[in-house]
Motif scaffolding. Structure first.
Motif, PDB file in Angstrom:
ATOM      1  N   THR A 224       0.810  -1.212   0.000  1.00  7.45           N
ATOM      2  CA  THR A 224       0.000   0.000   0.000  1.00  7.45           C
ATOM      3  C   THR A 224       0.846   1.266   0.000  1.00  7.45           C
ATOM      4  O   THR A 224       0.634   2.168   0.809  1.00  7.45           O
ATOM      5  N   ARG A 256       2.113   6.602   1.184  1.00  7.54           N
ATOM      6  CA  ARG A 256       0.956   5.711   1.233  1.00  7.54           C
ATOM      7  C   ARG A 256       0.121   5.892  -0.031  1.00  7.54           C
ATOM      8  O   ARG A 256      -0.167   7.014  -0.449  1.00  7.54           O
ATOM      9  N   GLU A 258      -3.205   3.877  -1.519  1.00  7.04           N
ATOM     10  CA  GLU A 258      -4.213   2.827  -1.602  1.00  7.04           C
ATOM     11  C   GLU A 258      -4.706   2.640  -3.032  1.00  7.04           C
ATOM     12  O   GLU A 258      -5.084   1.531  -3.423  1.00  7.04           O
ATOM     13  N   GLN A 261      -2.547   0.107  -4.975  1.00  9.47           N
ATOM     14  CA  GLN A 261      -2.874  -1.265  -4.574  1.00  9.47           C
ATOM     15  C   GLN A 261      -4.149  -1.740  -5.267  1.00  9.47           C
ATOM     16  O   GLN A 261      -4.193  -2.841  -5.822  1.00  9.47           O
ATOM     17  N   HIS A 292      -1.997   0.015  10.965  1.00 13.60           N
ATOM     18  CA  HIS A 292      -1.957   1.372  10.426  1.00 13.60           C
ATOM     19  C   HIS A 292      -1.764   2.356  11.574  1.00 13.60           C
ATOM     20  O   HIS A 292      -2.420   2.246  12.615  1.00 13.60           O
ATOM     21  N   ASP A 301       1.097  -0.526   7.909  1.00 11.90           N
ATOM     22  CA  ASP A 301       0.126  -0.964   6.914  1.00 11.90           C
ATOM     23  C   ASP A 301       0.587  -0.641   5.495  1.00 11.90           C
ATOM     24  O   ASP A 301       0.115  -1.252   4.539  1.00 11.90           O
ATOM     25  N   LYS A 302       1.490   0.294   5.329  1.00 11.56           N
ATOM     26  CA  LYS A 302       2.039   0.553   3.999  1.00 11.56           C
ATOM     27  C   LYS A 302       2.650  -0.724   3.414  1.00 11.56           C
ATOM     28  O   LYS A 302       2.617  -0.945   2.198  1.00 11.56           O
ATOM     29  N   LYS A 309      -7.121  -2.000   6.604  1.00 17.10           N
ATOM     30  CA  LYS A 309      -6.030  -1.511   7.444  1.00 17.10           C
ATOM     31  C   LYS A 309      -6.394  -1.777   8.897  1.00 17.10           C
ATOM     32  O   LYS A 309      -7.451  -1.363   9.382  1.00 17.10           O
ATOM     33  N   TRP A 324     -10.672  -2.751  12.228  1.00 19.51           N
ATOM     34  CA  TRP A 324     -10.030  -2.353  10.977  1.00 19.51           C
ATOM     35  C   TRP A 324     -10.981  -1.502  10.154  1.00 19.51           C
ATOM     36  O   TRP A 324     -12.172  -1.418  10.446  1.00 19.51           O
ATOM     37  N   LYS A 327      -9.775  -0.539   2.921  1.00 19.05           N
ATOM     38  CA  LYS A 327      -8.978   0.317   2.041  1.00 19.05           C
ATOM     39  C   LYS A 327      -9.699   0.456   0.694  1.00 19.05           C
ATOM     40  O   LYS A 327     -10.720  -0.194   0.437  1.00 19.05           O
TER      41      LYS A 327
END
Length: 339
Positions: A224, A256, A258, A261, A292, A301-302, A309, A324, A327
């Protein structure tokens, strides 16, 4: 594409005793399986981990939610005899579930040659990675690896079929040279497209599918941060780990991302669908060991392949009962699987 799946980690334990999912709460697991089926629109889930009790619990909840269960013991540091015993135990549990009416596929492990003892040179994972990192040692190891892996898999399939009546596969790596004759489905964990193989990735998938049996991609995904798509399966290399396999810090600055991803997942799903892959499993639903954090230097979380996350000491907004938050990849995958 028949099977639209995701991997679900029940806890992978490394050789030092570290585990990717320290707390395993059945209530959370049951709820997550319902979310995977109803909101993510999966019809299959690959359940991985090294504890038979956890695997069975998650498999029961997955079946209850209406998911096809791919029961996948995933161990580290076991000998061949220990692996056979583990598989036999898991096969008995998978068969109990199948006898209750669930759709179950059993995998005789995952990436055995790297994570377990006796296939490649080296008693530890680091030693085995070093063995395949050296061209000379790699050539020497590859000369004997197919015979070792296939000799073991023949025993594993025999032990599993004595206890389990459903379909069997194995989550393989390309260099293992697996003989797929005793299996019902051919499967690969090497579903990652990195920049080094991007120009021939589609051809490799086409060749994999052409072997005459249903083909599954049991692992693919993206971490991510910006640039992670080019790294494929090396996306978590930005993490520095301690001796027990716990994250310490990020080893470089990264942004970061998202959206990257999410886009990667959809691009690969299109390739898999167009080239005739039967079943796919995104890696992964959640990495509970990579939380995260608001401090960008400690946002582990990256480096996570998870499509949610994981939060520390609080629950999310979208699902107030879950620790959580989805994403962008969660929404993108749900849209793709809904069709």
């Amino acid at each position: 594409m028949r099977g639209k799946g995701i991997t679900y980690d029940t806890g992978f334990m490394n050789e030092s005793g570290g585990i990717t999912r320290r707390i395993f709460d059945p209530r959370i697991v049951q709820r997550e399986m319902r979310i995977i089926r109803e909101d993510l629109h999966c019809n299959a889930v690959r359940i991985t981990g090294g504890d038979a009790d956890r695997l069975e619990t998650a498999a029961l909840f997955a079946a209850e939610a209406g998911l096809e269960v791919w029961f996948c013991p995933f161990s580290c540091g076991l000998t061949m005899d220990e692996l056979l015993s583990f598989f036999a135990t898991c096969a008995e549990r998978a068969e109990r579930l199948r006898q209750q009416g669930a759709e179950v596929v059993f995998l005789t492990g995952s990436e055995l040659s790297l994570f377990n003892i006796g296939f490649l040179p080296g008693d530890t994972l680091n030693e085995r990675f070093a063995a395949i990192a050296s061209p000379d040692r790699l050539r020497e190891a590859m000369a004997t690896l197919p015979a070792r892996i296939n000799g073991f898999l023949a025993k594993a399939v025999k032990a599993v079929r004595e206890r389990f009546g459903g379909k069997i596969s194995y989550a393989s790596l390309p260099f293992e040279g697996v003989d797929w004759t005793p299996f019902d489905i051919i499967s690969t964990d090497a579903g990652y497209r990195s920049i080094e193989i991007a120009d021939r990735f589609r051809d490799a998938i086409r060749a994999f599918v052409s072997q005459g049996k249903p083909a599954a991609v049991t692992e693919f995904g993206c971490t991510t941060y910006r640039g992670a798509a080019n790294l494929g399966g090396r996306g978590d290399s930005i993490i520095e780990w301690d001796a027990e396999g716990r994250p310490i810090r990020l080893n470089r600055d990264c942004i970061r991302d998202e959206a990257e991803q999410a886009a990667y997942l959809i691009e690969l799903l299109d390739i898999f669908k167009n080239e005739g892959i039967d079943t796919v499993f995104v890696n992964t639903f959640a990495r509970y060991d990579l939380p995260h954090r608001s401090d960008t230097r400690e946002d582990f979380d990256k480096a996570s392949y998870g499509i949610v996350k994981v939060l520390e000491d609080r629950t999310g907004l979208t699902y107030p009962d879950m620790p959580w938050e989805p994403k962008a990849a969660f929404a993108a995958l749900a849209d793709y699987y809904r069709d």
